[in-house]
Motif scaffolding. Structure first.
Motif, PDB file in Angstrom:
ATOM      1  N   GLU A  40       0.837  -1.182   0.000  1.00 11.93           N
ATOM      2  CA  GLU A  40       0.000   0.000   0.000  1.00 11.93           C
ATOM      3  C   GLU A  40       0.880   1.243   0.000  1.00 11.93           C
ATOM      4  OE1 GLU A  40      -2.376  -0.495   3.495  1.00 11.93           O
ATOM      5  OE2 GLU A  40      -0.835   0.324   4.833  1.00 11.93           O
ATOM      6  N   VAL A  41       0.336   2.315  -0.573  1.00 10.86           N
ATOM      7  CA  VAL A  41       1.042   3.596  -0.606  1.00 10.86           C
ATOM      8  C   VAL A  41       0.155   4.655   0.022  1.00 10.86           C
ATOM      9  CG1 VAL A  41       2.427   3.073  -2.645  1.00 10.86           C
ATOM     10  CG2 VAL A  41       0.144   4.081  -2.921  1.00 10.86           C
ATOM     11  N   GLY A  42       0.768   5.727   0.439  1.00 10.45           N
ATOM     12  CA  GLY A  42       0.002   6.853   0.939  1.00 10.45           C
ATOM     13  C   GLY A  42      -0.638   7.632  -0.193  1.00 10.45           C
ATOM     14  N   VAL A  43      -1.762   8.256   0.083  1.00  5.02           N
ATOM     15  CA  VAL A  43      -2.459   9.099  -0.892  1.00  5.02           C
ATOM     16  C   VAL A  43      -2.397  10.537  -0.400  1.00  5.02           C
ATOM     17  CG1 VAL A  43      -4.645   9.584  -2.038  1.00  5.02           C
ATOM     18  CG2 VAL A  43      -4.005   7.219  -1.527  1.00  5.02           C
ATOM     19  N   ALA A  44      -1.745  11.390  -1.187  1.00  8.23           N
ATOM     20  CA  ALA A  44      -1.577  12.781  -0.785  1.00  8.23           C
ATOM     21  C   ALA A  44      -2.883  13.544  -0.941  1.00  8.23           C
ATOM     22  CB  ALA A  44      -0.482  13.433  -1.611  1.00  8.23           C
ATOM     23  N   SER A  45      -3.296  14.225   0.111  1.00  3.92           N
ATOM     24  CA  SER A  45      -4.481  15.065   0.065  1.00  3.92           C
ATOM     25  C   SER A  45      -4.091  16.458  -0.424  1.00  3.92           C
ATOM     26  CB  SER A  45      -5.087  15.177   1.462  1.00  3.92           C
ATOM     27  OG  SER A  45      -4.221  15.947   2.296  1.00  3.92           O
ATOM     28  N   VAL A  49      -0.402  18.385  -0.410  1.00  2.00           N
ATOM     29  CA  VAL A  49       0.199  19.093  -1.545  1.00  2.00           C
ATOM     30  C   VAL A  49       0.562  20.520  -1.144  1.00  2.00           C
ATOM     31  CG1 VAL A  49      -0.221  19.985  -3.869  1.00  2.00           C
ATOM     32  CG2 VAL A  49      -0.980  17.676  -3.267  1.00  2.00           C
ATOM     33  N   ASP A  50      -0.309  21.163  -0.399  1.00  2.00           N
ATOM     34  CA  ASP A  50      -0.025  22.533   0.040  1.00  2.00           C
ATOM     35  C   ASP A  50       1.248  22.585   0.884  1.00  2.00           C
ATOM     36  OD1 ASP A  50      -0.756  25.400   0.577  1.00  2.00           O
ATOM     37  OD2 ASP A  50      -0.940  24.630   2.620  1.00  2.00           O
ATOM     38  N   ALA A  51       1.349  21.687   1.844  1.00  4.16           N
ATOM     39  CA  ALA A  51       2.542  21.671   2.698  1.00  4.16           C
ATOM     40  C   ALA A  51       3.789  21.347   1.884  1.00  4.16           C
ATOM     41  CB  ALA A  51       2.359  20.650   3.822  1.00  4.16           C
ATOM     42  N   ALA A  52       3.665  20.401   0.945  1.00  7.92           N
ATOM     43  CA  ALA A  52       4.812  20.006   0.132  1.00  7.92           C
ATOM     44  C   ALA A  52       5.262  21.139  -0.778  1.00  7.92           C
ATOM     45  CB  ALA A  52       4.458  18.778  -0.703  1.00  7.92           C
ATOM     46  N   GLY A 204      13.220  18.196   0.860  1.00 10.65           N
ATOM     47  CA  GLY A 204      12.294  19.176   0.316  1.00 10.65           C
ATOM     48  C   GLY A 204      12.464  19.455  -1.155  1.00 10.65           C
ATOM     49  N   VAL A 205      13.613  19.106  -1.738  1.00 10.99           N
ATOM     50  CA  VAL A 205      13.852  19.412  -3.143  1.00 10.99           C
ATOM     51  C   VAL A 205      13.026  18.496  -4.052  1.00 10.99           C
ATOM     52  CG1 VAL A 205      15.611  19.523  -4.955  1.00 10.99           C
ATOM     53  CG2 VAL A 205      16.134  20.348  -2.668  1.00 10.99           C
ATOM     54  N   LEU A 206      12.827  17.243  -3.650  1.00 10.03           N
ATOM     55  CA  LEU A 206      11.933  16.331  -4.357  1.00 10.03           C
ATOM     56  C   LEU A 206      10.904  15.807  -3.375  1.00 10.03           C
ATOM     57  CD1 LEU A 206      11.041  14.542  -6.769  1.00 10.03           C
ATOM     58  CD2 LEU A 206      12.684  12.837  -5.939  1.00 10.03           C
ATOM     59  N   GLN A 207       9.634  15.905  -3.764  1.00 11.47           N
ATOM     60  CA  GLN A 207       8.561  15.370  -2.929  1.00 11.47           C
ATOM     61  C   GLN A 207       7.675  14.502  -3.819  1.00 11.47           C
ATOM     62  OE1 GLN A 207       7.266  17.752   0.214  1.00 11.47           O
ATOM     63  NE2 GLN A 207       8.668  19.438  -0.196  1.00 11.47           N
ATOM     64  N   VAL A 208       7.320  13.326  -3.331  1.00  9.72           N
ATOM     65  CA  VAL A 208       6.574  12.358  -4.122  1.00  9.72           C
ATOM     66  C   VAL A 208       5.205  12.170  -3.491  1.00  9.72           C
ATOM     67  CG1 VAL A 208       6.515  10.017  -5.032  1.00  9.72           C
ATOM     68  CG2 VAL A 208       8.683  11.252  -4.927  1.00  9.72           C
ATOM     69  N   LEU A 209       4.161  12.482  -4.257  1.00 10.92           N
ATOM     70  CA  LEU A 209       2.804  12.610  -3.731  1.00 10.92           C
ATOM     71  C   LEU A 209       1.838  11.782  -4.573  1.00 10.92           C
ATOM     72  CD1 LEU A 209       2.997  16.506  -3.474  1.00 10.92           C
ATOM     73  CD2 LEU A 209       3.389  14.883  -1.599  1.00 10.92           C
ATOM     74  N   PRO A 210       1.736  10.472  -4.323  1.00 12.66           N
ATOM     75  CA  PRO A 210       0.792   9.656  -5.096  1.00 12.66           C
ATOM     76  C   PRO A 210      -0.638  10.129  -4.876  1.00 12.66           C
ATOM     77  CG  PRO A 210       2.329   8.284  -3.849  1.00 12.66           C
ATOM     78  CD  PRO A 210       2.477   9.675  -3.337  1.00 12.66           C
ATOM     79  N   GLY A 211      -1.455   9.898  -5.880  1.00  8.65           N
ATOM     80  CA  GLY A 211      -2.851  10.280  -5.707  1.00  8.65           C
ATOM     81  C   GLY A 211      -3.610  10.230  -7.007  1.00  8.65           C
ATOM     82  N   GLY A 212      -4.884  10.570  -6.924  1.00  8.19           N
ATOM     83  CA  GLY A 212      -5.759  10.597  -8.078  1.00  8.19           C
ATOM     84  C   GLY A 212      -5.976  12.011  -8.570  1.00  8.19           C
ATOM     85  N   ALA A 214      -7.808  14.516  -7.584  1.00 13.21           N
ATOM     86  CA  ALA A 214      -7.793  15.612  -6.602  1.00 13.21           C
ATOM     87  C   ALA A 214      -6.368  16.014  -6.256  1.00 13.21           C
ATOM     88  CB  ALA A 214      -8.556  15.193  -5.340  1.00 13.21           C
ATOM     89  N   THR A 215      -5.474  15.036  -6.143  1.00 12.64           N
ATOM     90  CA  THR A 215      -4.071  15.338  -5.859  1.00 12.64           C
ATOM     91  C   THR A 215      -3.445  16.084  -7.022  1.00 12.64           C
ATOM     92  OG1 THR A 215      -3.982  13.274  -4.601  1.00 12.64           O
ATOM     93  CG2 THR A 215      -1.882  14.336  -5.124  1.00 12.64           C
ATOM     94  N   GLY A 216      -3.681  15.599  -8.244  1.00  8.82           N
ATOM     95  CA  GLY A 216      -3.133  16.269  -9.412  1.00  8.82           C
ATOM     96  C   GLY A 216      -3.661  17.678  -9.554  1.00  8.82           C
ATOM     97  N   ASP A 217      -4.945  17.862  -9.320  1.00 11.57           N
ATOM     98  CA  ASP A 217      -5.535  19.195  -9.416  1.00 11.57           C
ATOM     99  C   ASP A 217      -4.903  20.153  -8.405  1.00 11.57           C
ATOM    100  OD1 ASP A 217      -7.741  20.836 -10.640  1.00 11.57           O
ATOM    101  OD2 ASP A 217      -8.303  21.006  -8.526  1.00 11.57           O
ATOM    102  N   ALA A 218      -4.629  19.652  -7.213  1.00 17.77           N
ATOM    103  CA  ALA A 218      -4.003  20.497  -6.193  1.00 17.77           C
ATOM    104  C   ALA A 218      -2.587  20.901  -6.606  1.00 17.77           C
ATOM    105  CB  ALA A 218      -3.979  19.761  -4.859  1.00 17.77           C
TER     106      ALA A 218
END
Length: 487
Positions: A40-45, A49-52, A204-212, A214-218
């Motif tokens: 399983e992977v985390g799903v970025a909300s 994304v805002d914090a990243a 902080g230079v690279l952040q990896v944010l899996p998601g659908g 809503a994540t991409g839109d953010a």
């Protein structure tokens, strides 16, 4: 990897410089061939994304100020580590994405080459000097980092299509938010994050944010993101392009394709059919550059079709993790249903089924259709499956018109014994890439890559074009002393 992974540092997490729990919860990692859970992977909300994005914006300033050779060294070391971990990347690509082993191995190899090319960009001249009509003034024109680059990558070549943006963006001094597709979040996300984490990329230079979506839109809409590099469907690309245009945000779009494979009456049919089978059936046809429309001169159409059918019937379709296969599964049930709809509707409209046209679960047999007319789904739609629709033409002019009748313009191929004839035709095609006596699925990291029309926004990836994509221009003038003006 026969049981779900629980001990990996990325399990159930997102990467923001370290592995942290995601506010969006977790998503299963599923095997494409069987549907079995692999982890399983985390799903970025949107809050993640805002914090990243804010963290990346802060980290980018120091990263851009890092000497170019040090940035390049980190990208090269990540490339070396990728080679060292090639078996791990390939295994995940096979199970998570349904790739056959040779495709997974090829993807590691070309990604390694892409990273080496990207590292070299950091040491190239980054501007020019222009003369000035003002005595004592020097005009410098230089390329400077954009800031934070959002990279939204697809599932079909998740490692390479992520890294072709991530690596040059980093080498040229940007920070990156990478959003992999949830269907390939390990191969195209978590394993990439581990590479750069392990070679010492500053947090902080690279952040990896899996998601659908809503994540991409953010990622797209965040004000700290200065550029979006998106690879995916034309429909989503239009939405991203529209927003970025209104926001005056730089965007690079590499979108869909319905690529023409043109076979002239003087073609080597053995060579053409070999190219067609590779270009149409590789990775189950799930490639934006796949040979989607086979435009064949009427005088050789039957012979070409027979040779292509013979090749199609020799291909074995099966679970690539269980043993050698030529084709693996389609990525999901929805895509399988879509491919079969296009095939069955085209047959109902008058196309002739010569091979394939059946499937067991997600395993779709390589399919050849003849008598395909321009108003049939197999001609008009991007299939993204192992289907070769054959449409005949009588003149070179008709072949060009058929090829250009699609809104897409990514890649094309022309087969002829006359190079001059093929070159004349190539110059008339609305296509960003044309390959003579080859097939459309071609990529060399040192050569600019991109499409026209509905296949892209005109941006290019690869070689020196990556400098233009992932930097912006700045004019700096220097005078020996303060200028004097009338007031």
């Amino acid at each position: 990897m026969n049981t779900p992974v629980k001990t990996e540092r990325w399990s159930g997490k997102i990467f923001t410089g370290s592995w942290v729990a995601a506010r969006g919860g977790v998503a299963p990692v599923l095997e494409a061939a069987t549907g079995a859970a692999l982890g399983e992977v985390g799903v970025a909300s949107p809050e993640d994304v805002d914090a990243a994005a804010r963290s990346a914006q802060a980290a980018q300033k120091a990263w851009a100020a890092t000497p170019f050779d040090q940035r390049a060294a980190i990208v090269r070391e990540a490339a070396r580590l990728l080679k060292e971990r090639a078996a791990e990347f390939t295994q995940w690509n096979v199970r998570e994405c349904g790739s056959i082993v040779p495709k997974g191995e090829w993807e590691v190899g070309i990604t390694h080459e892409q990273m080496q090319q990207a590292a070299a960009l950091a040491g190239l001249p980054n501007g020019m000097m222009f003369p000035s009509s003002v005595p004592g003034r020097t005009n410098l024109w230089q390329r400077v980092p954009l800031g934070v680059v959002g990279v939204i990558a697809p599932w079909n070549f998740p490692l390479f299509l992520a890294m072709r943006s991530v690596a040059p963006a980093l080498a040229l001094g940007n920070a990156v938010l990478l959003k992999p597709d949830l269907q390939s979040a390990v191969t195209g996300g978590a394993l990439i994050a581990r590479l750069f984490e392990d070679v010492g990329l500053p947090p902080g230079v690279l952040q990896v944010l899996p998601g659908g979506p809503a994540t991409g839109d953010a990622v797209v809409r965040h004000p700290c993101v200065n550029m979006v590099s998106f690879t995916g469907s034309t429909a989503v690309g239009r939405q991203i392009g529209e927003f970025c245009g209104r926001a005056l945000k730089k965007v690079a779009l590499e979108l869909g394709g319905n690529n023409a494979m043109i076979v002239l009456d003087d073609a080597d049919l053995d060579g053409a059919s070999s190219c067609a089978a590779w270009g149409g059936f590789l990775h189950q046809g799930q490639i934006c550059m796949a040979a989607g429309r086979h435009l064949v001169h009427r005088s050789v159409a039957d012979a070409y079709a027979a040779k292509l059918v013979e090749r199609a019937k020799k291909l074995y379709v099966g679970d690539p993790h269980a043993g050698p296969a030529h084709l693996g599964p389609l990525i999901n049930d929805r895509q399988t249903e879509r491919v079969h709809r296009i095939v069955t509707e085209s047959i109902a409209a008058g196309a002739t089924l010569l091979a394939g046209g059946t499937h067991e679960g997600r395993f779709y047999q390589p399919t050849v259709l003849s008598n395909v007319a321009v108003d049939m789904p197999a001609f008009a739609e991007e299939i993204f499956g192992p289907v070769a629709p054959i449409t005949v033409f009588d003149t070179d002019e008709e072949a060009v018109a058929l090829a250009n009748s699609s809104e897409y313009g990514l890649a094309a191929a022309i087969h002829s014994k006359s190079t001059a004839r093929a070159l004349r035709m190539a110059s008339q095609l609305k296509s960003g890439m044309v390959h003579i006596n080859d097939q459309p699925v071609n990529c060399e990291p040192q050569v600019p890559f991109g499409g026209m029309g509905a296949s892209g926004s005109g941006g290019r990836f690869g070689g020196p074009a990556s400098i233009d994509e992932f930097t912006q221009a700045q004019w700096v003038s220097v005078s020996e002393k303060a200028a004097q003006y009338p007031f």
